[in-house]
Design a protein around this motif. Sequence first.
Motif, PDB file in Angstrom:
ATOM      1  N   HIS A   1      43.901  50.366  37.874  1.00  0.00           N
ATOM      2  CA  HIS A   1      43.085  49.367  37.174  1.00  0.00           C
ATOM      3  C   HIS A   1      43.112  49.580  35.670  1.00  0.00           C
TER       4      HIS A   1
ATOM      5  N   GLU B   1      36.695  47.328  29.429  1.00  0.00           N
ATOM      6  CA  GLU B   1      37.815  46.980  30.310  1.00  0.00           C
ATOM      7  C   GLU B   1      39.131  47.032  29.532  1.00  0.00           C
TER       8      GLU B   1
ATOM      9  N   ASP C   1      40.899  53.804  39.083  1.00  0.00           N
ATOM     10  CA  ASP C   1      40.736  52.607  39.904  1.00  0.00           C
ATOM     11  C   ASP C   1      39.588  51.763  39.348  1.00  0.00           C
ATOM     12  N   LYS C   2      39.162  50.777  40.116  1.00  0.00           N
ATOM     13  CA  LYS C   2      38.115  49.875  39.636  1.00  0.00           C
ATOM     14  C   LYS C   2      36.775  50.565  39.498  1.00  0.00           C
ATOM     15  N   ARG C   3      36.587  51.645  40.244  1.00  0.00           N
ATOM     16  CA  ARG C   3      35.346  52.410  40.124  1.00  0.00           C
ATOM     17  C   ARG C   3      35.490  53.546  39.125  1.00  0.00           C
ATOM     18  N   TYR C   4      36.594  53.527  38.398  1.00  0.00           N
ATOM     19  CA  TYR C   4      36.877  54.476  37.325  1.00  0.00           C
ATOM     20  C   TYR C   4      36.882  55.916  37.826  1.00  0.00           C
TER      21      TYR C   4
END
Length: 1853
Positions: free
Chosen positions: A430, A154, A229-232
């Motif tokens: 993200h 992260e 994004d959060k799902r890469y």
Amino acid sequence: MAASELYTKFARVWIPDPEEVWKSAELLKDYKPGDKVLLLHLEEGKDLEYRLDPKTKELPHLRNPDILVGENDLTALSYLHEPAVLHNLRVRFIDSKLIYTYCGIVLVAINPYEQLPIYGEDIINAYSGQNMGDMDPHIFAVAEEAYKQMARDERNQSIIVSGESGAGKTVSAKYAMRYFATVSGSASEANVEEKVLASNPIMESIGNAKTTRNDNSSRFGKYIEIGFDKRYRIIGANMRTYLLEKSRVVFQAEEERNYHIFYQLCASAKLPEFKMLRLGNANNFHYTKQGGSPVIEGVDDTKEMAHTRQACTLLGISESYQMGIFRILAGILHLGNVAFTSRDSDSCTIPPKHEPLSIFSDLMGVDYEEMCHWLCHRKLVTATETYIKPISKLQATNARDALAKHIYAKLFSWIVDHVNQALHSAVKQHSFIGVLDIYGFETFEINSFEQFCINYANEKLQQQFNMHVFKLEQEEYMKEQIPWTLIDFYDNQPCINLIESKLGILDLLDEECKMPKGTDDTWAQKLYNTHLNKCALFEKPRLSNKAFIIQHFADKVEYQCEGFLEKNKDTVFEEQIKVLKSSKFKMLPELFQDDEKAISPTSATSSGRTPLTRTPAKPTKGRPGQTAKEHKKTVGHQFRNSLHLLMETLNATTPHYVRCIKPNDFKFPFTFDEKRAVQQLRACGVLETIRISAAGFPSRWTYQEFFSRYRVLMKQKDVLSDRKQTCKNVLEKLILDKDKYQFGKTKIFFRAGQVAYLEKLRADKLRAACIRIQKTIRGWLLRKKYLRMRKAAITVQRHVRGYQARCYAKFLRRTKAATIIQKYWRMYIARRRYKIRRSATIILQSYLRGYLARNRYRKMLREHKAVIIQKWVRGWLARMHYRRSTQAIIYLQCCFRRMMAKRELKKLKIEARSVERYKKLHIGMENKIMQLQRKVDEQNKDYKCLMEKLTNLEGIYTSETEKLRSDLERLQLSEEEAKIATGRVLSLQEEIAKLRKDLEQTQSEKKSIEERADKYKQETEQLVSSLKEENTLLKQEKEALNHLIVEQAKEMTETMEKKLVEETKQLELDLNDERLRYQNLLNEFSRLEERYDDLKEEMTLMVNVPKPGHKRTDSTHSSNESEYTFSSEIAETEDMPLRTEEPSEKKVPLDMSLFLKLQKRVTELEQEKQVMQDELDRKEEQVLRSKAKEEERPQIRGAELEYESLKRQELESENKKLKNELNELRKALSEKSAPEVTAPGAPAYRVLMEQLTSVSEELDVRKEEVLILRSQLVSQKEAIQPKDDKNTMTDSTILLEDVQKMKDKGEIAQAYIGLKETNRLLESQLQSQKRSHENEAEALRGEIQSLKEENNRQQQLLAQNLQLPPEARIEASLQHEITRLTNENLYFEELYADDPKKYQSYRISLYKRMIDLMEQLEKQDKTVRKLKKQLKVFAKKIGELEVGQMENISPGQIIDEPIRPVNIPRKEKDFQGMLEYKKEDEQKLVKNLILELKPRGVAVNLIPGLPAYILFMCVRHADYLNDDQKVRSLLTSTINSIKKVLKKRGDDFETVSFWLSNTCRFLHCLKQYSGEEGFMKHNTSRQNEHCLTNFDLAEYRQVLSDLAIQIYQQLVRVLENILQPMIVSGMLEHETIQGVSGVKPTGLRKRTSSIADEGTYTLDSILRQLNSFHSVLCQHGMDPELIKQVVKQMFYIVGAVTLNNLLLRKDMCSWSKGMQIRYNVSQLEEWLRDKNLMNSGAKETLEPLIQAAQLLQVKKKTDDDAEAICSMCSALTTAQIVKVLNLYTPVNEFEERVSVSFIRTIQMRLRDRKDSPQLLMDAKHIFPVTFPFNPSSLALETIQIPASLGLGFISRV
């Protein structure tokens, strides 16, 4: 460790060399402490005395063992120093053609100056998801590591790409971005990854140029942040630029070019849209012709311009803005051609109506006069007033160039801002990965302000790099709990302070720029005064006062002070900017807005980052004192600020380093210049990394790896169960200095050189072991050789001795012969001499002996005569004596014999008187008498024979006499006749004379005829001979022609066969390609469906409050129904939810590119669908025509009518039986006076209960049959009426409903006419039937009589059956029923077998009787209902009677009279293999059977394919009812539900396999029971009766086939996801055969260990998984052919992934690994044999892997080896063979590397091979699947529905 232990004889070292930098040499004798000279032997063959430095006494660097040369990671080298690094890079680059190498955390990339096939999508897929140390070094490995760490930690990441111009920085950054775009994809279908990649051509065109070192050199630095994004998944990007080389716009050195965009514009000047720009050749413009090299070889500027415009369009830059950009760029070119003329030394002018300036003014939309004025003048503003001052020609030229540079810089910033706007995303970011493409350390002959800034930036980056490396080292030591000691490394903070601190170089430069009369010379003096002799890093050149020297981390650089102030100020006249701001061209003022407005949304971040190139212009409005403040922000100040922001960003991320190296300055492919490489290695910090690593513990081993590698150095007693303690004990013995290693928690840390020392010990131990093994083997071999030689020697000796003995014998023979010869010769001589003497002696003796002989003769004669006299005298005397003695002897004998005879006579006389004597005599007499009797008999027989002969002779005599008498009489008669004949003779003589004359005439005629015949014969013979010759010639020609024809026929047949084989192969390939294309289309279609569902879900999430009345339907349901249903009404209902969703979709901004792609895709699919629909329609028409022809034959329905009539007769007889039985029951119940009859346990009572239960069951069965017969009767009515059309899936209802629905008069009239015709037909048939009615009546009477008799017989049988036990009763009733039915069938067949007309009339009568029977059945149905009610009443009464009688019976009676248990026989129902369900239960059926079904329970407990059978039986019932809506609804719901299940549980292998098996079984059932002859060959007659009758479901079969293909592809993806993590570990990394391959030393990038830990996969894991897959497939009842295809696909995945990893992993290409692979492949083949799958084609898919393993093991030296390799590796491409040979790496010192010449030989031999240039196999390739028809032998009527399925609402029919 002492130097004397390492610097021994034959040790190899590196010595400095002015040409090659470092040269290898070998010690000729051991080094001893105190030696000043080393005796060396160079590789080139010379001997050298190398003198050591007397001060440092530093020994030369030791060379690494050959086994460590060519390592992937430089830190894996035991000796870490400059020559080792250089040599390793050179070997990898030149010998192995590998351009990437790790150096700890740095990836070293060497520019090959050649296109390599290592950047394709297959390579990207191979590196995706892999650990960095597991694969060979690659830019993709670094990108994957960054992507993985971003997702795992992260934390934001950065990839820092550096290097000098031409080293390949831009290409490396481009490939990294391509990797992110390919692997991650985008969060939406907005093609963000394409936009990110599209920014490259734009930035290259405006920021790259040709230099002397690089044809596409980036002249600016850039930092691209790729957002996720959060799902890469990629959502956007942002770009920041640094230090654009603006001076290139106005000046280019020789052999260099301006920025590419100018040349692209000039090359595209002839385009219509560019005519207004008034451009031409690049040589016509001052700004593009200075370098003298306007063209780059191999680059088409026109095409590049098209690519640039295409990229601008993709990034959303409209055509108008693009033309605006091109106008500004063209204006800059025309501005460069503006010329000035000098008035005097302080002023200049522009010629009037100067064309370049007028074109510039037109393009820029400014006033010509105003622009002309301010180009030659400037405004000076003081505190009190303003002056306008003319400027000189030089100043005007500089101002023109400054304006051009400023316009270009502003345009560059504007384009960057718009690119950032296009890449900006509204979704919250993200995390990000930054890619920094920045210039490397530069040093030229003349270094100016640009080089100073570049080297300043590299100092900052090097400091950050050193700190990061130092931090990683510290973290590693702390993690392993090793005592931390400070490592001394180069800290360049003093150099940075010299540049950027207070009173530093930049500070003094800015201060000098503020001075009114500041110059470069004054600034140089300030530098000298401030830093000279005060800072060790600052120096002054000896021969210059306008330069200074800075000691950078890489090298000393001398900077020329000239131009520093001007470039730092970057001044542009404010009045010129005002003129441009007042332009009518709208785009131009946008470039010169204030900085706050010019900042793009992406760059205006919270941190306030501002790119360097945004130089502020002077404002048009403001306070007079504001200008001075704005000019304080110099270029150096901006660069320093932007650099600080960049360092903050990099420090906040996890950096990854890529160092690009330029191998030579001439751009030669795969040419390595050691000097240039060393310069760059020093400059880019690689050697500093090595130095930092070498200062600590660079070599690190895990305990298990150390134990596995150095197990040979341990004794058996040293090996403990604790590996850590074992390693400690061993190391204490091996390395005495404990400071040379440290023990961590999981690793052992070694100082530099210790691994080499251990390798030396290991090699020595192995060498000693090898020597011992060799000694033993050589001893054994020599002993065998000795024994063989001894045996041979003995044999030779035996033969030699034999030869010698033979020679000796020969010698003896010769000696003996010589002796004999000598003897005989001597004898001859002696004999000769003797003979002479003898002859003389003989003569003498002869005379003497003659004399003596004569005397002796005379004497002898006298003696002889005396002897004769004596002889006769003596003879006479002897005879006389003999006679006297003889007479005396005879006399004695006679006396003795006489005496003996007398004695014998006495004995005979005595015997003669005895009885026995007589008996003997009598026996002798009897024998004689018998003999005499025989003789008498024989004489009698002879007498009789003679008598018979005599009688015969007498008969013959008499017959002869009679004949003679008759002859005599006949002769007398003939005499008389002869007298008569004499007269006739005379007459005959006369006739003879006449005949003679005639004969002579005929003879003459005959002669003439014969002559003619001879002539004719000769002619004919000649003709025949000629004809024969012609015939022979014709035969020869015929034979030749026949032979030719045969040969031609053979050739034609061979050619035809070859063509046929080739065509079939081509057709098969085309078919497979077409299948693959079709299945890929299906895959794409399913992907679009899933995407559509995801979009729907996102829209529902985005729309918070749904509209009232809006009801969302399932996406898969709607999409599938729109795809697969054919009713317009359903299609309209499906469009409703889409229409209601339109308002919500309008809220979401559409991406036009996605919309256009989808629209194009939809149109293509619609066209394909329409084409397929047309083909289906044509096929349907053909099928309908053939069916219509078949329906014209009326015999088809005859068998069915006959069967149904027999069924109705049977029903009538059964109903009669039921009535009779009910009557009997009534009578039995009416007799209430006899309670004992109805008492429980009584026979009558039991019979009554049996009859009641059987009657009730029979009534239910008959009622169902009546209903079925009614529907069949209605269908029979329709079948008789003539119908020409039979459409599939149409509404077919009964006649009455059709009549009721007919509202049109025309239709009613047509129906009436049809009925009228049928009535006429029936009337004519009935009239013909009446004639035979009377005859039939009599037959029927006889039949009635027989039926009465049969009835009586059946009653008797019934009575007999009642007395039998229940089991026998059931068998007897069944047997009776079977015999009755067979008798009836035989009777009717015999009755109408000879007369087909009667048979037809009989069928018509049956039809008539059927109509009557229907009415009777209805009546009987009513009576059955009444009877049921009566049965219920009777049952109640019986129950009451039972209760009453039970009360009357005492308990004792109950005990004494036990009741026998009643067994009521149940008649088996004749099921039709159909399942009935209600329409409202359809969702429940689908839910229980598909959505909520658990595959495991079905596979274990139930028959395979049970859901498919149940669904098909439901379809059959809907077909039986002729309900097309029900069929359509059921099939559509089934397909949609299967898709829902697979979408929900698509990752579960059992689920996907289960539904693939059931879908295929459902498809096979639809084919098997379709009624088509091709599918009915293997059916039983019962199965053929179950065929569909009303609907043709061929279209749904195609839909199900497509669904099966999609499920198969999903199954393959699931298999791949499960197998993918196992393959590399199990097939490559795990040592199946332990101890074959040793673990080599590894560097910082640890690869996956080959030792099997608990979490690693092995080959057994793969085999277990394959067994699991196979068992699941078999449990689900999947077709064997389909299982073979799945196994083939699995093995292809295993082979492709293994081979791809082998081709990308240098550490895996060794002899021992080839042996491991071959063993693993053999285990897979053994698994195939165990499963009987060798013919599935799976083994062939492993052929490339097998050949690669063989290639690793074969010899690779000679030309014969090359020929063998070329013939062996037929399944490998040339690129793969060469790659394996290049990667081949020895694991031990005993193996040899593959020479470059051998690889070139292979390439030369394979150059004619036509194969794919692709390196890797396509691991994602899916073979086209086929579903061969596999009929089921299972009878539908036997299928039972288990209660566990929850389908109680379904009933069997």
